[in-house]
Structure formats: C-alpha cells, structure tokens
Design a protein around this motif. Structure first.
Motif, short mmCIF file in Angstrom:
data_model
loop_
_atom_site.label_atom_id
_atom_site.label_comp_id
_atom_site.label_asym_id
_atom_site.label_seq_id
_atom_site.Cartn_x
_atom_site.Cartn_y
_atom_site.Cartn_z
N LYS A 72 0.79 -1.29 0.14
CA LYS A 72 -0.14 0.07 -0.08
C LYS A 72 0.72 1.31 0.16
O LYS A 72 1.28 1.64 1.15
N TYR A 75 0.38 4.00 2.58
CA TYR A 75 0.36 3.90 4.08
C TYR A 75 1.35 4.55 4.49
O TYR A 75 2.58 4.90 4.30
N ASN A 113 -1.83 -7.13 8.99
CA ASN A 113 -2.37 -6.15 10.18
C ASN A 113 -1.73 -5.06 10.03
O ASN A 113 -0.90 -4.58 10.32
N LEU A 114 -2.36 -4.24 9.21
CA LEU A 114 -1.88 -2.64 9.09
C LEU A 114 -1.67 -1.92 10.12
O LEU A 114 -1.34 -0.80 10.31
N LYS A 115 -2.76 -2.42 11.33
CA LYS A 115 -2.89 -1.54 12.43
C LYS A 115 -1.77 -1.67 13.41
O LYS A 115 -1.71 -0.46 14.33
N ARG A 134 -5.74 4.64 12.69
CA ARG A 134 -6.40 4.83 11.31
C ARG A 134 -6.67 3.60 10.35
O ARG A 134 -7.00 3.57 9.34
N TYR A 135 -6.06 2.60 10.89
CA TYR A 135 -5.86 1.33 10.11
C TYR A 135 -6.32 -0.01 10.80
O TYR A 135 -6.97 -0.12 11.93
N GLU A 136 -6.87 -0.85 10.10
CA GLU A 136 -7.51 -2.05 10.44
C GLU A 136 -6.76 -3.27 10.59
O GLU A 136 -5.55 -3.22 10.00
N HIS A 139 -6.57 -7.00 7.01
CA HIS A 139 -6.75 -6.41 5.42
C HIS A 139 -6.62 -7.65 4.59
O HIS A 139 -5.57 -8.29 4.96
#
Length: 153
Positions: A72, A75, A113-115, A134-136, A139
């Motif tokens: 991403k 990101y 896991n971007l969170k 701001r991330y989940e 994904h």
C-alpha cells in the motif's frame, strides 16, 4: 572477535548469526510478551519485501512479515512524539516498518495487520509494536494483489 551463534529456525533450518543481528522488542509482541529477541530474515525470491521474524528463544515461533509500503504505497504510519523519543529519532521515516501476515490456505485468504506494525530502529535494533488507530487489523491480502494469482505471502 565476533561470536558466531547457531539457531534452529522454523523456515531456514539451522543458521548462524551474530548478537549484533538480534532485534530486541523490550515489551515483546502483542500476545507474545515473553518473546523479545528476534532475527529478521528475507525469504528467497521476495526482493526483501517478505521476511521471517524468527524468535531466538522459541525456534518453532516465526512470523511472516511484509514491507507495508510495497502493499500500500499510501501507507502512512504516524508516531507520537513520545514514541519517536523512545527510538531517539525526529521522524518516522528514520525507522523501518513491517506488518504481520496471517498466512492461510489458500494464500489469497491471508490477511495483513496494518493496525499494529512492527517498528524497528535500523541502527540500534530496538523495536516495538505500535497501534495505528487509522488502520484495520485484518486487511485481506487479495485487496493488495495486482490481479495476479500469487500474492506476496
């Protein structure tokens, strides 16, 4: 003289490493607080974007991690001033970021896991897992694929 250490790993068999190669998470990883020392090793053929975070303490424990920026491009992890101070840097760009990949079968069902990225100071080898509001956490890896059958992990 540098001491060469040996470690049986989950994915690479027995390897040799030096103490200076160890990445130290002073508070461990979420859910694995007792695991504090790891090696970060790239998987062959990944171009350095898919790596193994191998526990020193528990040879059977290894995580697949990815460079989030290859998945991403927008990101944008943001660290608080206190977090930057803990690492001894002025900006997040001075640090390395990796995200955990939960590998599933089929691979297209895997998630990243971007969170909660792993943040590593490349010089001191100190690391922490940080929460990015701001991330989940989950994904689907398929959301990042470029129409290819094979996903990065």
């Amino acid at each position: 003289m540098t001491e060469i250490l040996k470690l049986e790993t989950k994915y690479f068999g027995e390897i040799e490493y030096e103490a200076k190669d160890v990445i130290h998470f002073s508070t461990g990883l979420f859910g694995f607080e007792e695991e504090q020392d790891f090696l970060l090793m790239p998987f062959d053929g990944s171009g350095g974007s898919m790596l193994c975070l191998q526990s020193i303490k528990t040879p059977a424990l290894a995580f697949v991690v990815l460079d989030p920026f290859t998945l991403k491009s927008d990101y944008a992890p943001v660290l608080e001033e206190a977090e930057l101070r803990q690492f001894g840097v002025k900006e997040a760009g001075d640090l390395g970021f990796y995200v955990l990949c939960a590998v599933k079968n089929p691979v297209s069902a895997s998630t990243v896991n971007l969170k909660c990225p792993l943040v590593i100071h490349p010089e001191t080898r100190q690391a922490r897992q940080i929460i990015m509001e701001r991330y989940e956490m989950r994904h689907p890896l398929a959301e990042f694929s470029r129409g290819e059958e094979d996903a990065p992990c």
